[in-house]
Design a protein around this motif. Sequence first.
Motif, PDB file in Angstrom:
ATOM      1  N   PRO A  74      42.445  39.735  -2.648  1.00  0.00           N
ATOM      2  CA  PRO A  74      41.822  40.284  -1.443  1.00  0.00           C
ATOM      3  C   PRO A  74      41.163  41.622  -1.763  1.00  0.00           C
ATOM      4  O   PRO A  74      41.588  42.342  -2.672  1.00  0.00           O
ATOM      5  CB  PRO A  74      43.008  40.464  -0.480  1.00  0.00           C
ATOM      6  N   LEU A  75      40.139  41.960  -1.015  1.00  0.00           N
ATOM      7  CA  LEU A  75      39.468  43.243  -1.214  1.00  0.00           C
ATOM      8  C   LEU A  75      40.270  44.329  -0.494  1.00  0.00           C
ATOM      9  O   LEU A  75      39.947  44.746   0.620  1.00  0.00           O
ATOM     10  CB  LEU A  75      38.034  43.181  -0.683  1.00  0.00           C
ATOM     11  N   PHE A  76      41.355  44.773  -1.137  1.00  0.00           N
ATOM     12  CA  PHE A  76      42.151  45.870  -0.594  1.00  0.00           C
ATOM     13  C   PHE A  76      41.311  47.147  -0.607  1.00  0.00           C
ATOM     14  O   PHE A  76      40.673  47.472  -1.608  1.00  0.00           O
ATOM     15  CB  PHE A  76      43.406  46.095  -1.436  1.00  0.00           C
ATOM     16  N   LEU A  77      41.343  47.892   0.504  1.00  0.00           N
ATOM     17  CA  LEU A  77      40.544  49.107   0.635  1.00  0.00           C
ATOM     18  C   LEU A  77      41.403  50.271   1.107  1.00  0.00           C
ATOM     19  O   LEU A  77      42.383  50.073   1.824  1.00  0.00           O
ATOM     20  CB  LEU A  77      39.410  48.900   1.652  1.00  0.00           C
ATOM     21  N   PRO A  78      41.026  51.501   0.765  1.00  0.00           N
ATOM     22  CA  PRO A  78      41.656  52.670   1.372  1.00  0.00           C
ATOM     23  C   PRO A  78      41.158  52.823   2.805  1.00  0.00           C
ATOM     24  O   PRO A  78      40.180  52.187   3.212  1.00  0.00           O
ATOM     25  CB  PRO A  78      41.191  53.826   0.485  1.00  0.00           C
ATOM     26  N   GLU A  79      41.807  53.669   3.575  1.00  0.00           N
ATOM     27  CA  GLU A  79      41.495  53.787   5.000  1.00  0.00           C
ATOM     28  C   GLU A  79      40.047  54.180   5.268  1.00  0.00           C
ATOM     29  O   GLU A  79      39.430  53.687   6.221  1.00  0.00           O
ATOM     30  CB  GLU A  79      42.443  54.794   5.658  1.00  0.00           C
ATOM     31  N   ASP A  80      39.472  55.070   4.460  1.00  0.00           N
ATOM     32  CA  ASP A  80      38.101  55.506   4.738  1.00  0.00           C
ATOM     33  C   ASP A  80      37.100  54.362   4.562  1.00  0.00           C
ATOM     34  O   ASP A  80      36.145  54.233   5.347  1.00  0.00           O
ATOM     35  CB  ASP A  80      37.721  56.698   3.859  1.00  0.00           C
ATOM     36  N   LEU A  81      37.310  53.490   3.578  1.00  0.00           N
ATOM     37  CA  LEU A  81      36.406  52.365   3.388  1.00  0.00           C
ATOM     38  C   LEU A  81      36.662  51.259   4.419  1.00  0.00           C
ATOM     39  O   LEU A  81      35.721  50.524   4.775  1.00  0.00           O
ATOM     40  CB  LEU A  81      36.533  51.805   1.970  1.00  0.00           C
ATOM     41  N   GLU A  82      37.893  51.141   4.907  1.00  0.00           N
ATOM     42  CA  GLU A  82      38.153  50.215   6.017  1.00  0.00           C
ATOM     43  C   GLU A  82      37.301  50.598   7.222  1.00  0.00           C
ATOM     44  O   GLU A  82      36.637  49.750   7.829  1.00  0.00           O
ATOM     45  CB  GLU A  82      39.630  50.245   6.400  1.00  0.00           C
ATOM     46  N   ARG A  83      37.323  51.889   7.563  1.00  0.00           N
ATOM     47  CA  ARG A  83      36.543  52.355   8.716  1.00  0.00           C
ATOM     48  C   ARG A  83      35.049  52.168   8.480  1.00  0.00           C
ATOM     49  O   ARG A  83      34.310  51.765   9.379  1.00  0.00           O
ATOM     50  CB  ARG A  83      36.863  53.823   9.007  1.00  0.00           C
ATOM     51  N   GLN A  84      34.611  52.456   7.265  1.00  0.00           N
ATOM     52  CA  GLN A  84      33.190  52.344   6.963  1.00  0.00           C
ATOM     53  C   GLN A  84      32.705  50.902   7.106  1.00  0.00           C
ATOM     54  O   GLN A  84      31.565  50.664   7.530  1.00  0.00           O
ATOM     55  CB  GLN A  84      32.909  52.834   5.537  1.00  0.00           C
ATOM     56  N   TRP A  85      33.570  49.936   6.769  1.00  0.00           N
ATOM     57  CA  TRP A  85      33.179  48.530   6.806  1.00  0.00           C
ATOM     58  C   TRP A  85      32.718  48.096   8.201  1.00  0.00           C
ATOM     59  O   TRP A  85      31.807  47.267   8.325  1.00  0.00           O
ATOM     60  CB  TRP A  85      34.323  47.658   6.319  1.00  0.00           C
ATOM     61  N   ILE A  86      33.322  48.629   9.255  1.00  0.00           N
ATOM     62  CA  ILE A  86      32.951  48.196  10.603  1.00  0.00           C
ATOM     63  C   ILE A  86      32.001  49.175  11.294  1.00  0.00           C
ATOM     64  O   ILE A  86      31.697  49.008  12.468  1.00  0.00           O
ATOM     65  CB  ILE A  86      34.198  47.948  11.483  1.00  0.00           C
ATOM     66  N   GLU A  87      31.545  50.177  10.566  1.00  0.00           N
ATOM     67  CA  GLU A  87      30.529  51.066  11.118  1.00  0.00           C
ATOM     68  C   GLU A  87      29.148  50.426  10.963  1.00  0.00           C
ATOM     69  O   GLU A  87      28.992  49.380  10.333  1.00  0.00           O
ATOM     70  CB  GLU A  87      30.580  52.419  10.401  1.00  0.00           C
ATOM     71  N   ASP A  88      28.143  51.064  11.528  1.00  0.00           N
ATOM     72  CA  ASP A  88      26.776  50.553  11.470  1.00  0.00           C
ATOM     73  C   ASP A  88      26.160  50.952  10.134  1.00  0.00           C
ATOM     74  O   ASP A  88      25.354  51.889  10.045  1.00  0.00           O
ATOM     75  CB  ASP A  88      25.956  51.092  12.644  1.00  0.00           C
ATOM     76  N   ILE A  89      26.533  50.238   9.073  1.00  0.00           N
ATOM     77  CA  ILE A  89      26.070  50.579   7.727  1.00  0.00           C
ATOM     78  C   ILE A  89      24.892  49.693   7.326  1.00  0.00           C
ATOM     79  O   ILE A  89      24.678  48.615   7.873  1.00  0.00           O
ATOM     80  CB  ILE A  89      27.199  50.438   6.694  1.00  0.00           C
ATOM     81  N   ASN A  90      24.130  50.164   6.341  1.00  0.00           N
ATOM     82  CA  ASN A  90      23.009  49.410   5.801  1.00  0.00           C
ATOM     83  C   ASN A  90      23.455  48.591   4.600  1.00  0.00           C
ATOM     84  O   ASN A  90      24.551  48.787   4.061  1.00  0.00           O
ATOM     85  CB  ASN A  90      21.891  50.370   5.383  1.00  0.00           C
ATOM     86  N   GLU A  91      22.588  47.706   4.142  1.00  0.00           N
ATOM     87  CA  GLU A  91      22.917  46.855   3.003  1.00  0.00           C
ATOM     88  C   GLU A  91      23.238  47.672   1.758  1.00  0.00           C
ATOM     89  O   GLU A  91      24.118  47.309   0.978  1.00  0.00           O
ATOM     90  CB  GLU A  91      21.771  45.888   2.713  1.00  0.00           C
ATOM     91  N   GLU A  92      22.527  48.778   1.569  1.00  0.00           N
ATOM     92  CA  GLU A  92      22.766  49.585   0.369  1.00  0.00           C
ATOM     93  C   GLU A  92      24.125  50.274   0.396  1.00  0.00           C
ATOM     94  O   GLU A  92      24.600  50.770  -0.638  1.00  0.00           O
ATOM     95  CB  GLU A  92      21.653  50.617   0.176  1.00  0.00           C
ATOM     96  N   ASP A  93      24.766  50.330   1.584  1.00  0.00           N
ATOM     97  CA  ASP A  93      26.094  50.933   1.677  1.00  0.00           C
ATOM     98  C   ASP A  93      27.199  49.937   1.335  1.00  0.00           C
ATOM     99  O   ASP A  93      28.352  50.344   1.140  1.00  0.00           O
ATOM    100  CB  ASP A  93      26.335  51.450   3.097  1.00  0.00           C
ATOM    101  N   MET A  94      26.875  48.648   1.256  1.00  0.00           N
ATOM    102  CA  MET A  94      27.903  47.631   1.058  1.00  0.00           C
ATOM    103  C   MET A  94      28.389  47.488  -0.389  1.00  0.00           C
ATOM    104  O   MET A  94      29.592  47.347  -0.622  1.00  0.00           O
ATOM    105  CB  MET A  94      27.407  46.278   1.575  1.00  0.00           C
ATOM    106  N   PRO A  95      27.507  47.502  -1.406  1.00  0.00           N
ATOM    107  CA  PRO A  95      27.989  47.294  -2.775  1.00  0.00           C
ATOM    108  C   PRO A  95      29.103  48.230  -3.223  1.00  0.00           C
ATOM    109  O   PRO A  95      30.043  47.775  -3.887  1.00  0.00           O
ATOM    110  CB  PRO A  95      26.711  47.481  -3.620  1.00  0.00           C
ATOM    111  N   PRO A  96      29.071  49.541  -2.891  1.00  0.00           N
ATOM    112  CA  PRO A  96      30.209  50.380  -3.299  1.00  0.00           C
ATOM    113  C   PRO A  96      31.535  49.919  -2.694  1.00  0.00           C
ATOM    114  O   PRO A  96      32.583  50.071  -3.323  1.00  0.00           O
ATOM    115  CB  PRO A  96      29.808  51.773  -2.783  1.00  0.00           C
TER     116      PRO A  96
END
Length: 209
Positions: free
Chosen positions: A134-156
């Motif tokens: 599973p793609l385990f994430l730290p809390e800051d990246l969990e929050r970022q995942w459901i924010e209004d991000i662009n495609e270029e923000d997804m690869p990291p």
Amino acid sequence: MNSSSRAMPISCCSALSDPKLQADRRRNMINVRSERILEDKKSYWYRLRKQRCLIPVSGTFEHRAVKGWKKKVPYFTGEAGRELFYLPGLYQWHETVDEDGVVERVGSFGMLTRAANEVMANIHNDGPNKHRMPLFLPEDLERQWIEDINEEDMPPIFRFEMPNEKLKHYPVYTLRGYPNRPDGKHRYEQFDWERLPPLGSDTAQTSLF
């Protein structure tokens, strides 16, 4: 983890009338290979890239193969220091029809996976989708995942690899049925398998099963 790299779209009429297609569609949403979401802009997963969600879990389970043992050993894996955390996913809505002809709107979601780190590669070491986690994430990246991000923000986010020391993991007794454990403890508590070799050494001299 029965990961599916790509699910083909099916027509609404076909999905409504064919239970097998309905089941296949739900099955294809179980796991999503994160590195392929943006790879093919004509893919099913690319079309769902903005339908992002978080899946609350206390941990996940996977089976480890040990040479010389007839059955695999189940393992629990979670994030160290977090009793509840969230796995990134994608969701969709579709319609199904029951045996009485009633149409219902049903949701399904898939868990994002990635190539396994060292610990998970040694646990999930067998099967057609071995060496995935599973793609385990730290809390800051969990929050970022459901924010209004662009495609270029997804690869990291997709490339994030949880360090070995940030994962807690241990063998449990079984994931199937509800047999009584020899030690009387809950089925999902740690179980000490006799002669279980350490992770990274998957050969046992004597079969326990």
